[in-house]
Motif scaffolding. Structure first.
Motif, PDB file in Angstrom:
ATOM      1  N   GLY A   1       1.178  -1.249  -0.733  1.00  0.00           N
ATOM      2  CA  GLY A   1      -0.182   0.151  -0.123  1.00  0.00           C
ATOM      3  C   GLY A   1       0.737   1.559   0.039  1.00  0.00           C
ATOM      4  O   GLY A   1       1.141   1.959  -0.651  1.00  0.00           O
ATOM      5  N   TYR A   2       2.357   0.985   0.562  1.00  0.00           N
ATOM      6  CA  TYR A   2       2.908   2.722   0.435  1.00  0.00           C
ATOM      7  C   TYR A   2       3.433   2.686  -0.937  1.00  0.00           C
ATOM      8  O   TYR A   2       3.203   4.098  -1.038  1.00  0.00           O
ATOM      9  CB  TYR A   2       3.637   2.148   1.499  1.00  0.00           C
ATOM     10  CG  TYR A   2       3.399   2.620   3.073  1.00  0.00           C
ATOM     11  CD1 TYR A   2       3.499   3.532   3.797  1.00  0.00           C
ATOM     12  CD2 TYR A   2       4.025   1.042   3.594  1.00  0.00           C
ATOM     13  CE1 TYR A   2       2.696   2.956   4.842  1.00  0.00           C
ATOM     14  CE2 TYR A   2       3.460   1.470   5.559  1.00  0.00           C
ATOM     15  CZ  TYR A   2       2.899   2.050   5.677  1.00  0.00           C
ATOM     16  OH  TYR A   2       2.569   2.131   7.629  1.00  0.00           O
ATOM     17  N   MET A   3       3.735   1.895  -1.601  1.00  0.00           N
ATOM     18  CA  MET A   3       4.506   1.527  -3.119  1.00  0.00           C
ATOM     19  C   MET A   3       3.393   2.708  -3.761  1.00  0.00           C
ATOM     20  O   MET A   3       3.435   3.361  -5.052  1.00  0.00           O
ATOM     21  CB  MET A   3       5.567   1.127  -3.380  1.00  0.00           C
ATOM     22  CG  MET A   3       6.531   1.214  -2.157  1.00  0.00           C
ATOM     23  SD  MET A   3       6.761  -1.091  -2.410  1.00  0.00           S
ATOM     24  CE  MET A   3       6.060  -2.176  -1.017  1.00  0.00           C
ATOM     25  N   ILE A   4       1.682   1.434  -3.227  1.00  0.00           N
ATOM     26  CA  ILE A   4       0.908   1.829  -4.977  1.00  0.00           C
ATOM     27  C   ILE A   4       0.732   3.755  -4.079  1.00  0.00           C
ATOM     28  O   ILE A   4       0.303   4.392  -5.382  1.00  0.00           O
ATOM     29  CB  ILE A   4      -0.043   0.849  -3.960  1.00  0.00           C
ATOM     30  CG1 ILE A   4       0.269   0.029  -4.519  1.00  0.00           C
ATOM     31  CG2 ILE A   4      -1.298   1.158  -5.614  1.00  0.00           C
ATOM     32  CD1 ILE A   4       0.872  -0.257  -6.613  1.00  0.00           C
ATOM     33  N   GLY A   5       0.103   3.642  -2.845  1.00  0.00           N
ATOM     34  CA  GLY A   5       0.061   5.005  -2.610  1.00  0.00           C
ATOM     35  C   GLY A   5       1.013   5.991  -3.313  1.00  0.00           C
ATOM     36  O   GLY A   5      -0.044   7.369  -3.468  1.00  0.00           O
ATOM     37  N   GLY A   6       2.222   5.875  -2.772  1.00  0.00           N
ATOM     38  CA  GLY A   6       2.828   6.724  -4.178  1.00  0.00           C
ATOM     39  C   GLY A   6       2.765   6.946  -5.030  1.00  0.00           C
ATOM     40  O   GLY A   6       3.435   8.412  -6.083  1.00  0.00           O
ATOM     41  N   LEU A   7       2.457   5.852  -5.801  1.00  0.00           N
ATOM     42  CA  LEU A   7       2.015   6.155  -7.041  1.00  0.00           C
ATOM     43  C   LEU A   7       1.199   7.011  -7.464  1.00  0.00           C
ATOM     44  O   LEU A   7       0.469   7.992  -7.882  1.00  0.00           O
ATOM     45  CB  LEU A   7       2.001   4.936  -8.267  1.00  0.00           C
ATOM     46  CG  LEU A   7       2.146   4.570  -9.295  1.00  0.00           C
ATOM     47  CD1 LEU A   7       2.204   5.146  -9.964  1.00  0.00           C
ATOM     48  CD2 LEU A   7       1.401   3.052  -9.477  1.00  0.00           C
ATOM     49  N   GLY A   8      -0.227   6.788  -6.661  1.00  0.00           N
ATOM     50  CA  GLY A   8      -1.234   7.437  -6.288  1.00  0.00           C
ATOM     51  C   GLY A   8      -1.619   9.292  -6.786  1.00  0.00           C
ATOM     52  O   GLY A   8      -2.141   9.487  -7.402  1.00  0.00           O
ATOM     53  N   MET A   9      -0.565   9.273  -6.056  1.00  0.00           N
ATOM     54  CA  MET A   9      -0.365  10.674  -5.550  1.00  0.00           C
ATOM     55  C   MET A   9       0.565  10.925  -6.737  1.00  0.00           C
ATOM     56  O   MET A   9       0.525  12.252  -6.892  1.00  0.00           O
ATOM     57  CB  MET A   9      -0.080  10.942  -4.406  1.00  0.00           C
ATOM     58  CG  MET A   9      -0.505  11.152  -2.945  1.00  0.00           C
ATOM     59  SD  MET A   9       0.565  11.249  -1.534  1.00  0.00           S
ATOM     60  CE  MET A   9       1.693   9.648  -1.451  1.00  0.00           C
ATOM     61  N   PHE A  10       0.959  10.469  -7.101  1.00  0.00           N
ATOM     62  CA  PHE A  10       2.243  10.785  -8.415  1.00  0.00           C
ATOM     63  C   PHE A  10       2.696  11.673  -8.026  1.00  0.00           C
ATOM     64  O   PHE A  10       2.539  12.926  -9.601  1.00  0.00           O
ATOM     65  CB  PHE A  10       1.239  10.970  -9.876  1.00  0.00           C
ATOM     66  CG  PHE A  10       1.590  10.276 -11.262  1.00  0.00           C
ATOM     67  CD1 PHE A  10       2.554   9.528 -11.121  1.00  0.00           C
ATOM     68  CD2 PHE A  10       2.258  11.480 -12.233  1.00  0.00           C
ATOM     69  CE1 PHE A  10       2.778   9.276 -12.439  1.00  0.00           C
ATOM     70  CE2 PHE A  10       3.012  11.808 -13.712  1.00  0.00           C
ATOM     71  CZ  PHE A  10       3.544  10.016 -13.424  1.00  0.00           C
TER      72      PHE A  10
END
Lengths: 504, 136
Positions: free
Chosen positions: A309-318
């Motif tokens: 979730g941390y990594m995907i969250g980082g991608l989501g904020m972009f």
């Protein structure tokens, strides 16, 4: 030749696997070759990283066919970092396998499959062609099928069925997405696609394709709600195998997501919101799953899901800072998750138990070893100044500035759950008194092992813990690296120019 | 299965099939065929022999273990991929001989690659079939 240096990590693993196939029945030789080859691959990966980091992006057009028609291999800061991390953790796992994998399993090609797997990983990190990426994914999952069924116990087969089905489904979705994309844009080269995708009229279909890619990679990297195969299958193979799965197999999905969504599909508002929500739910559901487990390895498996979730969250904020946090977390996570499962294997060897309620007494019996294990565990929780702490600064701060308060809440929730779960593991396995129980005859316990076997168990954990320590204490360097990578991800012109040869 | 007709036919078919597999391998560059099909046909030849004379005889005829054919084939393929390194060219670049060879024709590194595939496929197919028929 400098350009052929790019493909060397793949070729080295491939040649190593072939040489190991020649020694099919001679396990002792296989063990030594595997260690030597893994160390060599670390050196090669280090050289490649050194050549690329801080200077220009290297490309190799296989067969001399120019991009976008041939297959391009691209070594930029991101891919070489991943290769370096993969070779470091696979070297540790290779050493750990020597004493933990049973002879009977080694006879069925454990080491050749292991190096085929690492070859697939290296290829996936290096390729600049989206169909080629699919091929490397296939190489990875075929090798992992060998691993997950090696031994052939009932529980393993059950895990393997789930693993096989879901991963095959993911491959199908991925392949479909590629087919649609090729139909739309007429190219498979990611750098070429990057330019072509914007001029496609039917942007609705492009959006659908992007979702297909998200689903395909999402299954592989265990994002909510597609993660349930992971905790069901990762605890069944032996410790060394699940540590390479935990450290690298889900992360190659994350790598692909970061690559494809920064190069081909630039996330719009809808996509960002979707990914952010998925990230939050991954953190919460993975965390809750970890909380209720009493089986040590199942708990670790849920922690993998949670931290995705941390990594995907980082991608989501972009944003650059958020991606930098995600990449930093990725660097930290590969090493720490590999180590976590190795530790799981060691704890099992000491206690002979997987149920945490029946463990205990490790701190009383092995104080120095416990301190060593404390380093990765505390890094995982994110105690400053250890490695898990630093990427979270970036991620937390960015979720504030982009006012993603839902995600921020989930980040905090994930961290607290991790703290709780690891604390419980520590108190159950390390601080609690060991009850005297009868020893089970079929397990080789740690204290019965000769000194050199103990060393082979400890050295990989020590090695990975030292890397974790470096990531924590030398965080400045890692920040610089993750910033470089994130900047390259957001501003992809350097990558595109390098592949298509536009700069000349 | 071990009928006299079958056994006699097999002794004639085995060399024919093997020759045919090599022919398929060689024509594969521009026409349908190639290492994969060639390897399968060669495997059929040996499987036929195993049916007619028993596995033990086939293994003796093969001399090398099929398990050894797999890595040999793979090694040949990798070698073909790496040959361009000598001239400083990118991996898997096709290299060609200047003069055509007798019988084979104009050969290049692609042929070496295909020969590797041929051996690997032969090895895999025979390993699978031998293992299954031994365990039955």
């Amino acid at each position: 030749m400098i350009t052929n240096l790019i493909i060397l990590p793949v070729l080295l693993q491939f040649s190593l696997a072939i040489i190991l196939l020649f020694f099919w029945k001679k396990i002792e030789i296989q063990k030594k070759l595997s260690i030597v080859g893994s160390i060599l691959s670390v050196i090669v990966a280090g050289t490649l990283f050194n050549t690329v980091y801080g200077s220009e992006i290297l490309t190799l057009q296989a067969g001399g066919w120019m991009a976008p028609f041939g297959i391009s291999f691209v070594a930029d800061a991101f891919s070489t970092t991943m290769i370096l991390l993969a070779s470091l953790s696979s070297a540790a796992v290779s050493m750990f396998s020597i004493v933990t994998i049973k002879k009977a399993r080694m006879k069925f090609g454990y080491f050749p499959s292991f190096h085929f797997l690492v070859m697939g990983l290296n290829g996936a990190f290096l390729t600049g062609d989206i169909f080629n990426l699919y091929v490397w994914f296939e190489v990875i999952i075929i090798s992992s099928f060998v691993f997950i069924t090696l031994g052939g116990k009932k529980v393993q087969i059950e895990g393997a069925v789930k693993y096989f089905t879901l991963n095959f489904l993911a491959s199908m979705v991925f392949l479909t997405a590629i087919a649609v994309l090729y139909g739309l844009a007429g190219s498979l080269n990611m750098a070429d696609l990057s330019g072509k995708i914007k001029s496609i009229e039917n942007q609705g279909l492009v959006q659908v394709t992007a979702i297909l890619f998200l689903v395909g990679f999402g299954i592989k990297s265990a994002i909510f709600p597609l993660y349930f195969w992971l905790p069901d299958s990762y605890h069944t193979p032996q410790a060394a195998i699940s540590s390479i799965f935990a450290g690298l197999l889900t992360k190659v999905g994350i790598y692909a997501l970061l690559r494809v969504f920064s190069l081909v599909f630039i996330p719009d508002e809808f996509m960002k919101t979707l990914v952010v929500i998925l990230a939050g739910l991954t953190l919460v559901s993975g965390g809750l799953g970890a909380l209720v487990q009493t089986n040590m390895r199942k708990m670790f498996s849920y922690l993998i899901v949670c931290h995705i979730g941390y990594m995907i969250g980082g991608l989501g904020m972009f944003t650059v800072a958020a991606l930098s946090g995600a990449v930093f977390y990725l660097i930290h996570d590969i090493i720490i998750k590999t180590n976590l499962f190795l530790i799981g294997g060691l704890v099992y060897k000491i206690n002979g138990e997987l149920n945490m309620k029946r463990m205990g007494g490790i701190y009383a019996n092995y104080p120095a070893l416990s301190l060593l294990i404390a380093v990765p565990l505390f890094s995982l929780v994110g105690v400053p100044p250890l490695s898990g702490f630093w990427p979270k600064i970036d991620l937390f701060a960015e979720s504030f500035t982009t006012s993603n308060y839902f995600l921020l809440g989930c980040f905090i929730f994930g961290s607290i759950i991790t703290l709780l779960v690891i604390t419980r593991f520590w108190s159950e396995a390390f601080w609690k008194k060991m009850e005297n129980r009868e020893r089970r005859p079929h397990i080789r316990y740690y204290d019965q092992a000769p000194a050199y076997e103990k060393a082979l168990l400890i050295i990989p954990i020590l090695f990975l813990s030292l890397i974790s320590l470096y990531i924590g204490i030398g965080a400045e360097n890692i920040f610089r690296l993750s910033d470089t990578i994130a900047t390259e991800l957001v501003d992809n012109s350097a990558y595109i120019n390098a592949v298509l040869g536009l700069s000349k | 299965m071990r009928h006299l007709t079958f056994r006699t036919a097999t002794t004639f078919l085995l060399p024919l099939l093997l020759l045919f597999s090599v022919f398929i391998l060689l024509r594969g560059h521009y026409l349908p065929g190639g290492g994969f099909v060639g390897g399968i046909i060669a495997a059929i030849a040996f499987v036929l022999h195993a049916f007619a004379f028993g596995l033990r005889h086939t293994r003796k005829l093969l001399r090398v273990s099929p398990m050894l054919l797999m890595p040999t084939g793979l090694a040949l393929a990798v070698l073909a991929a790496m040959l361009p390194f000598l001239q400083g060219l990118p991996i898997m670049t096709s290299l060609w001989l200047n003069e055509p060879l007798p019988v084979v024709g104009l050969a290049g590194s692609a042929l070496l690659f295909d020969a590797g595939v041929y051996l690997a496929v032969l090895g895999v197919a025979l390993t699978i079939i031998f293992t299954i028929s031994e365990s039955v």
